[in-house]
Design an enzyme around this catalytic site. Structure first.
Site, PDB file in Angstrom:
ATOM      1  NE  ARG A 153      -4.051   1.952   0.916  1.00 26.97           N
ATOM      2  CZ  ARG A 153      -5.039   2.468  -0.132  1.00 26.97           C
ATOM      3  NH1 ARG A 153      -4.929   2.528  -1.274  1.00 26.97           N
ATOM      4  NH2 ARG A 153      -6.059   3.133   0.544  1.00 26.97           N
ATOM      5  CB  THR A 449      -9.010  -1.314  -8.279  1.00 24.21           C
ATOM      6  OG1 THR A 449      -9.026  -0.184  -6.982  1.00 24.21           O
ATOM      7  CG2 THR A 449      -8.028  -2.345  -7.363  1.00 24.21           C
ATOM      8  CB  SER A 510      -7.201  -0.517   1.128  1.00 30.24           C
ATOM      9  OG  SER A 510      -7.276  -0.910  -0.290  1.00 30.24           O
TER      10      SER A 510
END
Length: 636
Positions: A153, A449, A510
């Site tokens: 991340r 994404t 997230s």
């Protein structure tokens, strides 16, 4: 309950990894380096003799890629379902699926294939995920019979204050937060590649980047999705010289069916291939990233208020991808593994499944199953909003959130006889919850994404989801290097004092939810994931229920109409949801506004069949459909 281990960083360098055999019975991810070196040497000889073959040239089935007279690589035919043996790759794009399959053909394993496919997606789907962002890896090691996860991340620069998104005490408007240096987190994907390869890989990074480098250099065929995504970002791209030069043709989106090349990205991949990830985190690429963040290349005449960011070279140099404990819950005799904090995917999916465990969903009519999905989602999202954040900065009560006792307590709020609860519902208090007065934060449904799923002949599995956040990320490309920087820091709450508030070195919460499910015998049952912001969680949850409770095959579980509730007074749904189900839900008191304009989610995955059979499945129609290939297809 299946166990898992937490591998050590750089275990291979520490000579702690078991030897990697090459027998077909289970040498798995830790295969012999000798075999890999032999394959590399043979590949190099062939490449020198005839030129490196582009991704797609070796795709199985009738859709092998080819080149036009100018060297551009044409994709294999897109197919959403593939069945066979020996390995499989599913992604959002046929170029990427072919790149992963090419690696499997050359003797690589599931991790190798996942990295090759993700690098290719950075070329052909650059607005959804790339080396300018980060992601999460979920890995099943067949030899060790364990699941591990990698957190790649993005992080906030160390100089980031908790008030970074406030001016005069008020939040900076979202569009201005997004298109700015302030939103750009330190990218993590390249470090994630490195960590996965150190532990599990059998092929060097430069070989895995080669298919993507070739396509970036020679060009690919532009499809409708690429055009749409470019047009969605036209106004932003035109305001930055680097984005205009990288992604536009004469100031406009490229035409569908045209050939598009990204020589700057090809050069970037070549640099990383030659110098390794250090080129990205310490070398000239790092310098270019920092220059872009601190001095965004705003075009002459642009009137956009573009704030510079706070990233320094030290932030890139200090970045680390991290091993994290995956989440694990038992559900109907299956074991469901997901991604733990700083992702909220595994805990939220897991809590919702534990709530649904109290109902025999397989015996209920469709509208009741959908009703219970909505109720479980709202409850789990309430807890997600209050407790989930970066575990290096806040105490996340993962064990309490995933306990069956807590789920039983939350289930008591679901009304009997069935009726919609008033939403938003308040958060519960799981065991281990911090006593710090943290308040609820909302869940954003937007976001782009990419997900991909791979497996190999040894039974290893990778579910990898990565992103640059918004479609187009921050909209600002790194000048001369061919990729967009993320806007991941907009995933932070704007206010200080929350579990997900900004801070220097912190990773924003997230929703990414790569998922691996083991069957009652502890063998892989299915692996999958999806893009879609916070709706990733609800999409993965619904696919899981479709597979396990409703006994759907993976293609049907993916194609089924979707709905979701993020702890809101409104429940979102796709237009394909049957009218009878809509009316039944409304009768229970659910507020269903108009159907969503865009589909919910974009799933791909692999189902594991009897006798070592594999079923690769991707979206048949959503967002133009996905791509699935197997190494040894079944005969028609």
């Amino acid at each position: 309950m299946r166990g898992y281990r937490l591998p050590h960083h750089r275990r291979v360098e520490e000579d702690l990894a078991p030897s990697r055999g090459t027998d077909m019975s289970g040498s798995a991810l830790r295969r012999g380096r000798l075999l890999a070196l032999l394959v590399m040497a043979l590949t190099l000889v062939v490449a020198l003799a005839v030129g490196a073959s582009p991704a797609g040239a070796h795709g199985k089935g009738d859709g092998d890629g080819d080149k036009d007279d100018h060297g551009a690589v044409h994709p294999p035919d897109k197919q959403s379902v593939a069945t066979g043996y020996g390995g499989a790759v599913t992604t959002l794009d046929p170029y990427a699926t072919a790149a992963g399959l090419e690696v499997l053909e050359k003797g690589g394993n599931a991790v190798d294939a996942a990295i090759a496919a993700s690098a290719m997606l950075g070329v052909t789907r650059p607005y959804d995920g790339s080396i300018g962002g980060g992601g999460f890896f979920l890995i099943y090691d067949a030899e060790e019979d364990e699941v591990a996860s990698i957190d790649a991340r993005e992080t906030a620069p160390l100089a980031t204050p908790p008030t970074v998104f406030l001016e005069n005490g008020q939040p900076i408007p979202y569009d201005e937060r997004r298109v700015s240096g302030l939103s750009q987190g330190v990218p993590g994907l390249v470090a994630g590649w490195e960590l996965a390869l150190e532990e599990y890989g059998t092929m060097p990074l430069h070989k895995l980047l080669q298919p993507a480098r070739v396509v970036a250099e020679r060009g690919f065929v532009v499809d409708a999705e690429y055009v749409d995504r470019t047009e969605d970002n036209l106004e932003i791209f035109r305001d930055f010289t680097s984005s205009t030069e990288t992604f536009l043709v004469d100031g406009a989106a490229p035409e569908e069916g045209s050939i598009f090349r990204n020589p700057d990205l090809a050069r970037t991949y070549k640099l990383i291939s030659r110098e390794g990830p250090d080129a990205f985190y310490e070398g000239e690429i790092a310098e270019a990233i920092v220059d872009t963040v601190q001095e965004p290349p705003v075009a002459e005449g642009a009137t956009r208020n573009v704030r510079p960011g706070l990233m320094e070279l030290e932030d890139l140099d200090d970045y680390e991808a991290k091993w994290r404990e995956p989440t694990e819950v038992d559900y109907r005799d299956h074991t469901v593994f997901g991604m733990g904090p700083p992702s909220s995917g595994g805990t939220t999916v897991g809590e919702a499944l534990n709530i649904l465990e109290g109902y025999e969903l397989s015996e209920l009519p469709e509208h009741d199953v959908l009703h219970l999905l909505v109720e479980a989602e709202a409850l789990a999202f309430a807890d997600r909003g209050k407790y989930l954040g970066d575990p290096d900065f806040v105490d996340v009560p993962v064990e309490g959130l995933l306990s069956q006792e807590f789920a039983d307590e939350r289930r008591e709020l679901i009304l009997e006889p069935f009726a919609a609860t008033e939403k938003p519902v308040p958060a519960g208090t799981p065991e281990g919850a911090p006593d710090d007065g943290v308040v609820l934060a909302s869940a954003a449904a937007s976001g782009s994404t990419m997900h991909l799923t791979t497996t190999d002949r040894w039974g290893n599995v990778v579910a990898l989801t990565f992103t640059i956040e918004e479609i187009g990320g921050s909209g600002i490309a790194v000048d001369g290097y061919g990729f967009l920087l993320n806007n991941e820091l907009t995933d932070f709450a704007t206010d200080p004092g929350l579990a997900n508030s900004p801070d220097g070195g912190k990773r924003p919460r997230s929703s990414i939810s790569p998922t691996i499910v083991l069957d009652p015998d502890g063998e892989p049952f299915a692996a999958y994931g999806s893009p879609g912001g916070a709706t990733i969680i609800t999409t993965v949850l619904q696919v899981t229920v479709n597979l396990i409770d409703l006994d759907m095959a993976l293609p049907d579980a993916i194609a089924a109409p979707r709905l979701n509730n993020l702890n809101s007074e409104n429940t979102n749904f796709e237009a394909s949801l049957p009218v009878a189900a809509q009316e039944a839900l409304k009768a229970y008191g659910h507020n269903l506004p108009a159907p969503t304009e865009d589909p919910i989610g974009n799933v791909n995955g692999i189902e594991f069949l009897d006798d070592d059979g594999l079923l690769g499945a991707a979206e048949p129609t959503r967002f133009g459909g996905g791509s699935a290939l197997v190494l040894e297809p079944w005969a028609d």
